[in-house]
Scaffold this motif. Sequence first.
Motif, mmCIF file in Angstrom:
data_model
loop_
_atom_site.group_PDB
_atom_site.id
_atom_site.type_symbol
_atom_site.label_atom_id
_atom_site.label_comp_id
_atom_site.label_asym_id
_atom_site.label_seq_id
_atom_site.Cartn_x
_atom_site.Cartn_y
_atom_site.Cartn_z
ATOM 1 N N GLN A 26 9.953 -4.413 -0.105
ATOM 2 C CA GLN A 26 9.040 -3.536 -0.838
ATOM 3 C C GLN A 26 8.468 -4.166 -2.106
ATOM 4 O OE1 GLN A 26 7.550 -0.772 -0.282
ATOM 5 N NE2 GLN A 26 8.449 -0.436 1.704
ATOM 6 N N ALA A 27 9.353 -4.689 -2.969
ATOM 7 C CA ALA A 27 8.894 -5.102 -4.305
ATOM 8 C C ALA A 27 8.330 -6.512 -4.331
ATOM 9 C CB ALA A 27 10.050 -4.980 -5.295
ATOM 10 N N THR A 62 4.808 13.475 -4.377
ATOM 11 C CA THR A 62 5.059 13.021 -2.995
ATOM 12 C C THR A 62 4.620 14.090 -2.000
ATOM 13 O OG1 THR A 62 6.927 11.767 -3.813
ATOM 14 C CG2 THR A 62 6.838 12.122 -1.448
ATOM 15 N N ASN A 82 1.283 5.356 -0.054
ATOM 16 C CA ASN A 82 2.434 4.588 -0.535
ATOM 17 C C ASN A 82 3.702 5.432 -0.421
ATOM 18 O OD1 ASN A 82 1.472 6.293 -2.571
ATOM 19 N ND2 ASN A 82 2.263 5.026 -4.228
ATOM 20 N N GLY A 85 7.076 3.595 -0.419
ATOM 21 C CA GLY A 85 7.407 2.676 -1.516
ATOM 22 C C GLY A 85 7.424 3.363 -2.863
ATOM 23 N N SER A 86 7.233 2.605 -3.901
ATOM 24 C CA SER A 86 7.284 3.173 -5.245
ATOM 25 C C SER A 86 5.897 3.649 -5.675
ATOM 26 C CB SER A 86 7.788 2.130 -6.239
ATOM 27 O OG SER A 86 6.726 1.306 -6.680
ATOM 28 N N ASN A 87 5.859 4.479 -6.732
ATOM 29 C CA ASN A 87 4.569 4.948 -7.233
ATOM 30 C C ASN A 87 4.142 4.167 -8.475
ATOM 31 O OD1 ASN A 87 6.182 6.067 -9.192
ATOM 32 N ND2 ASN A 87 6.031 8.153 -8.388
ATOM 33 N N LEU A 88 4.726 2.970 -8.634
ATOM 34 C CA LEU A 88 4.290 2.057 -9.691
ATOM 35 C C LEU A 88 3.250 1.107 -9.110
ATOM 36 C CD1 LEU A 88 7.816 1.267 -11.174
ATOM 37 C CD2 LEU A 88 6.198 3.026 -11.906
ATOM 38 N N GLY A 91 4.212 -0.985 -6.168
ATOM 39 C CA GLY A 91 4.413 -0.173 -4.961
ATOM 40 C C GLY A 91 3.093 0.057 -4.242
ATOM 41 N N ASP A 116 2.755 7.177 -10.738
ATOM 42 C CA ASP A 116 3.541 7.555 -11.906
ATOM 43 C C ASP A 116 2.603 7.848 -13.097
ATOM 44 O OD1 ASP A 116 6.323 7.238 -13.373
ATOM 45 O OD2 ASP A 116 4.833 6.103 -14.531
ATOM 46 N N THR A 119 1.674 4.953 -15.145
ATOM 47 C CA THR A 119 1.071 3.850 -14.373
ATOM 48 C C THR A 119 -0.411 4.086 -14.116
ATOM 49 O OG1 THR A 119 3.180 3.329 -13.316
ATOM 50 C CG2 THR A 119 1.224 2.608 -12.154
#
Length: 299
Positions: A26-27, A62, A82, A85-88, A91, A116, A119
């Motif tokens: 992911q990252a 989400t 996304n 994954g992340s919301n940054l 991501g 985020d 973000t």
Amino acid sequence: MPVWTTLLVGKSIARLSRLSGRGGGQALPGLVAEQLDPKLLRKISQKFPQGIVLVTGTNGKTTTAKLLASMLEKKGWRVLTNSTGSNLKRGIVSAVIDGASISGNLPFDAAVFEVDEATLRLVAGLLQPKYIVVLNLFRDQLDRYGELDTTAALIGEGIGQTESTLCLNADDPLVASLVKYAAKPEQTMYFGVGQSVDHRPSLITATDSDRCPICHELLQFPRVWFGHIGHYKCHNCGYKRPKPGVEITSISEMTTQSSRLEMRLMGAKLTVNFQLPGIYNVYNAAAASAVATLWGLIC
Ligand SMILES: [Zn+2]
């Protein structure tokens, strides 16, 4: 560097990192792709023919993004999200890499990204979203960013970098006031829960956003659904809940699994069933419906 090269390098790293058992890949692909091409998000922003939506706010990102994506998919659109994954920022980059085809293309009609609150200002200018949705701003989960006003200003900074049409919660005083950052404030679509909805109201929670975002006097709340979400007015400066374009006019059924809602969408009436319980999700459903309405998919 061409976009497809960056996407393919990212995809290769994701595959290698999966093969080596280092998490879901992911990252790292997102981090490497950003190093290779810091303008990647700007370059892909034109690759979605119907545009991009960013969803932000303290609670419900989400759920709202998923609801909206499924509404768009029901209309036959291919939608990149996304959700896994992340919301940054990384991501979102990872989601783009993951969604790219083996030839480096992005075979989607639209993208719905949850972002985020802090973000948004790092990605909004690059992605130039068609719509930005702000759901709510609560203090309880905001310790990481400080005061609510600071978070609202961070979101405003992101909005200010775009020409986006805003989709704002009319029933959250601070969120509704974000219209001041819009490039085209007159196009803002508000969503909310109407006067006639039969739901046991609660008392406003003292720690929440009970001050006027314009003059900082205490707001009057004739109706509160939860926290500080409700109908409000400032008797000092006249600031009040804007009239929503998308409003829940009745909740005819609410079980532990689903809700049956009557909605007014830009004058049209609609009854919808959502497989989600609770008043919180009524707002998420209203937000998703508001964006679909803006896109011309509902009425
Ligand atoms: Zn005021």
